[in-house]
Motif scaffolding. Structure first.
Motif, PDB file in Angstrom:
ATOM      1  N   LEU A 143     -15.345  29.041 -47.304  1.00  0.00           N
ATOM      2  CA  LEU A 143     -14.298  28.188 -46.730  1.00  0.00           C
ATOM      3  C   LEU A 143     -13.268  28.107 -47.933  1.00  0.00           C
ATOM      4  O   LEU A 143     -13.308  27.903 -49.251  1.00  0.00           O
ATOM      5  CB  LEU A 143     -14.779  26.761 -46.593  1.00  0.00           C
ATOM      6  CG  LEU A 143     -13.652  25.782 -46.417  1.00  0.00           C
ATOM      7  CD1 LEU A 143     -12.974  26.051 -45.256  1.00  0.00           C
ATOM      8  CD2 LEU A 143     -14.289  24.196 -46.269  1.00  0.00           C
TER       9      LEU A 143
ATOM     10  N   GLU B 270      -9.627  26.826 -49.204  1.00  0.00           N
ATOM     11  CA  GLU B 270      -8.711  25.433 -49.161  1.00  0.00           C
ATOM     12  C   GLU B 270      -7.593  25.868 -49.654  1.00  0.00           C
ATOM     13  O   GLU B 270      -7.433  26.222 -50.896  1.00  0.00           O
ATOM     14  CB  GLU B 270      -9.453  24.312 -50.018  1.00  0.00           C
ATOM     15  CG  GLU B 270      -8.824  23.175 -49.771  1.00  0.00           C
ATOM     16  CD  GLU B 270      -9.261  21.946 -50.550  1.00  0.00           C
ATOM     17  OE1 GLU B 270      -9.494  20.887 -49.775  1.00  0.00           O
ATOM     18  OE2 GLU B 270      -9.597  21.961 -51.652  1.00  0.00           O
TER      19      GLU B 270
ATOM     20  N   HIS C 192     -13.530  30.836 -42.943  1.00  0.00           N
ATOM     21  CA  HIS C 192     -13.013  29.592 -42.731  1.00  0.00           C
ATOM     22  C   HIS C 192     -11.830  29.425 -43.366  1.00  0.00           C
ATOM     23  O   HIS C 192     -12.015  29.601 -44.877  1.00  0.00           O
ATOM     24  CB  HIS C 192     -13.976  28.393 -42.606  1.00  0.00           C
ATOM     25  CG  HIS C 192     -15.165  28.600 -41.812  1.00  0.00           C
ATOM     26  ND1 HIS C 192     -15.058  28.308 -40.493  1.00  0.00           N
ATOM     27  CD2 HIS C 192     -16.262  29.295 -41.912  1.00  0.00           C
ATOM     28  CE1 HIS C 192     -16.456  28.709 -39.860  1.00  0.00           C
ATOM     29  NE2 HIS C 192     -17.076  29.390 -40.782  1.00  0.00           N
TER      30      HIS C 192
ATOM     31  N   VAL D 174      -8.494  26.249 -44.642  1.00  0.00           N
ATOM     32  CA  VAL D 174      -7.867  24.876 -44.343  1.00  0.00           C
ATOM     33  C   VAL D 174      -6.288  25.396 -45.021  1.00  0.00           C
ATOM     34  O   VAL D 174      -6.524  25.462 -46.242  1.00  0.00           O
ATOM     35  CB  VAL D 174      -8.379  24.015 -45.236  1.00  0.00           C
ATOM     36  CG1 VAL D 174      -7.365  22.542 -44.761  1.00  0.00           C
ATOM     37  CG2 VAL D 174      -9.672  23.573 -44.406  1.00  0.00           C
TER      38      VAL D 174
ATOM     39  N   HIS E 146     -11.677  31.304 -39.043  1.00  0.00           N
ATOM     40  CA  HIS E 146     -11.281  30.114 -38.321  1.00  0.00           C
ATOM     41  C   HIS E 146     -10.431  29.174 -39.181  1.00  0.00           C
ATOM     42  O   HIS E 146     -11.137  29.031 -40.203  1.00  0.00           O
ATOM     43  CB  HIS E 146     -12.775  29.550 -38.043  1.00  0.00           C
ATOM     44  CG  HIS E 146     -13.635  30.669 -37.230  1.00  0.00           C
ATOM     45  ND1 HIS E 146     -13.519  30.749 -35.856  1.00  0.00           N
ATOM     46  CD2 HIS E 146     -14.773  31.103 -37.472  1.00  0.00           C
ATOM     47  CE1 HIS E 146     -14.230  31.394 -35.416  1.00  0.00           C
ATOM     48  NE2 HIS E 146     -15.063  31.791 -36.349  1.00  0.00           N
ATOM     49  N   ARG E 147      -9.590  28.617 -38.569  1.00  0.00           N
ATOM     50  CA  ARG E 147      -8.679  27.663 -39.099  1.00  0.00           C
ATOM     51  C   ARG E 147      -9.140  26.225 -38.808  1.00  0.00           C
ATOM     52  O   ARG E 147      -9.568  25.822 -37.629  1.00  0.00           O
ATOM     53  CB  ARG E 147      -7.168  27.910 -38.663  1.00  0.00           C
ATOM     54  CG  ARG E 147      -6.714  29.025 -39.011  1.00  0.00           C
ATOM     55  CD  ARG E 147      -5.154  29.413 -38.480  1.00  0.00           C
ATOM     56  NE  ARG E 147      -4.226  28.408 -39.133  1.00  0.00           N
ATOM     57  CZ  ARG E 147      -2.912  27.933 -38.714  1.00  0.00           C
ATOM     58  NH1 ARG E 147      -2.593  28.656 -37.542  1.00  0.00           N
ATOM     59  NH2 ARG E 147      -2.437  27.102 -39.463  1.00  0.00           N
ATOM     60  N   HIS E 148      -9.195  25.195 -39.712  1.00  0.00           N
ATOM     61  CA  HIS E 148      -9.536  23.945 -39.647  1.00  0.00           C
ATOM     62  C   HIS E 148      -8.477  23.041 -39.902  1.00  0.00           C
ATOM     63  O   HIS E 148      -7.589  23.204 -40.725  1.00  0.00           O
ATOM     64  CB  HIS E 148     -10.658  23.846 -40.315  1.00  0.00           C
ATOM     65  CG  HIS E 148     -11.956  24.483 -40.289  1.00  0.00           C
ATOM     66  ND1 HIS E 148     -12.768  24.025 -39.301  1.00  0.00           N
ATOM     67  CD2 HIS E 148     -12.378  25.742 -40.530  1.00  0.00           C
ATOM     68  CE1 HIS E 148     -13.727  24.953 -39.270  1.00  0.00           C
ATOM     69  NE2 HIS E 148     -13.433  26.043 -40.063  1.00  0.00           N
TER      70      HIS E 148
ATOM     71  N   THR F  55      -9.947  19.600 -44.529  1.00  0.00           N
ATOM     72  CA  THR F  55     -11.221  19.976 -45.186  1.00  0.00           C
ATOM     73  C   THR F  55     -12.422  19.202 -44.922  1.00  0.00           C
ATOM     74  O   THR F  55     -13.712  19.799 -44.584  1.00  0.00           O
ATOM     75  CB  THR F  55     -10.936  19.718 -46.794  1.00  0.00           C
ATOM     76  OG1 THR F  55     -10.047  20.620 -47.329  1.00  0.00           O
ATOM     77  CG2 THR F  55     -12.279  19.947 -47.548  1.00  0.00           C
TER      78      THR F  55
ATOM     79  N   ALA G  62     -13.661  20.656 -41.590  1.00  0.00           N
ATOM     80  CA  ALA G  62     -14.264  21.951 -41.954  1.00  0.00           C
ATOM     81  C   ALA G  62     -15.836  21.675 -42.609  1.00  0.00           C
ATOM     82  O   ALA G  62     -16.723  22.511 -42.034  1.00  0.00           O
ATOM     83  CB  ALA G  62     -13.523  22.536 -42.756  1.00  0.00           C
TER      84      ALA G  62
ATOM     85  N   GLN H  56     -18.552  20.708 -39.903  1.00  0.00           N
ATOM     86  CA  GLN H  56     -18.754  21.557 -39.221  1.00  0.00           C
ATOM     87  C   GLN H  56     -19.895  22.508 -39.847  1.00  0.00           C
ATOM     88  O   GLN H  56     -21.163  22.935 -39.422  1.00  0.00           O
ATOM     89  CB  GLN H  56     -17.648  22.430 -38.668  1.00  0.00           C
ATOM     90  CG  GLN H  56     -16.700  21.453 -37.473  1.00  0.00           C
ATOM     91  CD  GLN H  56     -15.723  22.483 -37.037  1.00  0.00           C
ATOM     92  OE1 GLN H  56     -15.866  23.795 -36.850  1.00  0.00           O
ATOM     93  NE2 GLN H  56     -14.662  21.798 -36.399  1.00  0.00           N
TER      94      GLN H  56
END
Length: 229
Positions: A25, A27, A51, A53, A76-78, A81, A84, A87
């Motif tokens: 992920l 950020e 992923h 953000v 995948h965009r969230h 934070t 994300a 999930q």
């Protein structure tokens, strides 16, 4: 143009080794060079998806550094934070965040053989306070020089390849597609093999056609549907 059987076998061989329980992920990692390099490392290691953000108003973009890896590793965009991380935790992933703190431990002392997500922030300011509060374990990559951090793409590659090394040593790397949910596997294989047909099916709201053992589509499609891959 029909998909050549050897190309289909290549796609299957790569997807067979993908790991759905290892991800990253990012950020506010919005620089195209860094994002591209990270997805390239994800593809090299066998990460199924990544992923991100992004900063407000930013859309992830890539450059030639990716070598086209954005086609093989969905990003995948969230919206936030917190969402994300919620999930990822719901998927049973343990969250490791790169953050220099008294609670941080050497990344080599961690066990990445289980479901793992690495959280990395932008180089200027690192992870947000929100992310730091929500990670399961802060980690560090020890530095021996004057500079106390790596480029974010290099740090990501370092962590991913350590996870790969541990899983190889444990004999837990997938080899027959067991790292991907079966339904997801079938959809991704079709999308990899026939992206334009997949896009047409999605616009039409219809399921993907079946593929035969050599990767050919097992039904007659409208003549205006292009079979480019």
């Amino acid at each position: 143009m029909p998909l050549l059987p050897r190309r289909f076998e290549r796609l299957k061989a790569v997807l067979d080794r993908r790991m759905g329980d290892l991800t990253v992920l990012l950020e506010q990692v919005d620089k195209p060079h860094n994002l591209s390099a990270i997805l390239r490392s994800c593809d090299a290691v066998g990460v199924l998806e990544a992923h991100v953000v992004s900063m407000a108003g930013r859309t992830p973009t890539f450059n030639c550094t990716s070598k086209g890896s954005e086609k093989w590793v969905p990003l995948h965009r969230h919206p936030s934070t917190a969402e994300a991380l919620r999930q990822l935790k719901a998927q049973g992933l343990r969250l490791y965040g790169t953050h220099l703190s008294v609670d941080a431990i050497d990344y080599r002392d961690c066990d990445f053989t289980g479901p793992t997500a690495f959280l990395l922030g932008a180089e200027k300011w690192g992870l947000s306070e929100e992310a730091i509060e929500l990670v399961d374990q802060p980690i560090v990559i020890p530095m021996l020089g004057m500079v106390q951090s790596l480029n974010v793409s290099v740090a990501t590659a370092t962590l991913l390849f350590e996870a790969l090394r541990q899983r190889q040593a444990a004999g837990s790397l997938p080899s027959q597609g067991e790292g991907v949910d079966p339904q997801r596997y079938g959809r991704m294989l079709f999308e990899w093999a026939y992206p334009e047909v997949a896009a047409w099916c999605n616009r039409q709201g219809r399921p993907y056609p079946a593929l035969d053992g050599e990767g050919a589509i097992s039904e007659t499609l409208p003549r205006n549907v292009r079979l480019r891959h």
